[in-house]
Design an enzyme around this catalytic site. Sequence first.
Site, PDB file in Angstrom:
ATOM      1  N   GLU A   1     -21.598  29.740  76.790  1.00 30.23           N
ATOM      2  CA  GLU A   1     -21.125  29.371  75.445  1.00 30.23           C
ATOM      3  C   GLU A   1     -20.880  30.586  74.746  1.00 30.23           C
ATOM      4  OE1 GLU A   1     -22.333  25.644  77.059  1.00 30.23           O
ATOM      5  OE2 GLU A   1     -23.357  27.433  76.817  1.00 30.23           O
TER       6      GLU A   1
ATOM      7  N   HIS B   1     -29.116  15.969  73.889  1.00 31.48           N
ATOM      8  CA  HIS B   1     -27.786  15.808  73.857  1.00 31.48           C
ATOM      9  C   HIS B   1     -27.298  14.574  72.849  1.00 31.48           C
ATOM     10  CE1 HIS B   1     -27.138  18.181  77.571  1.00 31.48           C
ATOM     11  NE2 HIS B   1     -28.272  17.178  78.119  1.00 31.48           N
TER      12      HIS B   1
END
Length: 351
Positions: free
Chosen positions: A75, A144
């Site tokens: 990322e 998550h």
Amino acid sequence: MTAPHSPATKSAAPAGLKTTYREAMREALREALRTDERVFLMGEDVGRYGGCFGVSLGLLEEFGPDRIRDAPLSESAFVGAGIGAALAGMRPVVEIMTVNFSLLALDQILNNAATLLHMSGGQLPVPIVIRMTTGAGRQLAAQHSHSLEGWYAHIPGLRVLAPATLTDARHMLAPALADPDPVLIFEHGSLYNVSGELPADAGPVDLDHAAVRRPGTDVSLITYGGSLPKALAAADDLASGGISAEVVDLRTLRPLDDATIGGSVARTHRAVVVDEGWRTGSLAAEISARLTEQHFYDLDAPVERVCSAEVPMPYARRLEEAALPQPDGIVAAARRTVGEPAPATGKAGLT
């Protein structure tokens, strides 16, 4: 850069027809790619796989690998590459799978994207759009299921969006790409399968203003994103008991639209803020503080907050549901503001 056209991937979400939140997001991307050669999409699995949540399905076949770029599992690297592309005049849309992974790129977002315009004396705008999925309710457990959009709303230099409706999903991207500042779009995972009618007259969304989704006179339910359907359900429940709830959808979390929020509370004189983030240091806390500062004499009751339980999000479905804001908890909070006790159902929820 050319964009090859494939008849098999024509619009799945024409205005005025039934569509889903996912398809509306895809059509927004398709429109952006068609109308501006500077736009490209980049992220993990956005190409051949069609995106982790299926938003970019079919776009690789339509626009090719120069415009739909699968990125390595880093990322920090691909968000940094997107910032560089924006500085060079492109209009990148960077997809981060889920909000927890954005923490791996926080240095790029906070120390580069959000600050470069200021640090360069206005010479280096960073017109990047970063999309990510947020929120719980899908049994994805503690790693998550975060709702960290309130963290990003803390950062000057960013615009933070939370589309909650089909219209916003379809029409927030164009003005976001036109913004010279970095824009973060938080898409709640529970909304992707939501279906409905996209209004034929829907157009670009005004990113500076919240929206009153349901008018009311007794209490304001202030929320955003995946909590909007819960607030609307709570308003229906309250109406059956003679309480008229106004529902305000924030839409933009930074900058907050103080005028619309305050105008609603000035009409109803009571407020319940619904925020899937944790209560401590939350966006709900910021809104509560602003209402106290700006509308103290309009309030007939303390501001109520309905937030997630301050625990890592459980995996087990019933525990996850108990940890999240739910309509029953919103109803109970609203009843407290008008001086009515909640019904003794044992399902008041966490506040």
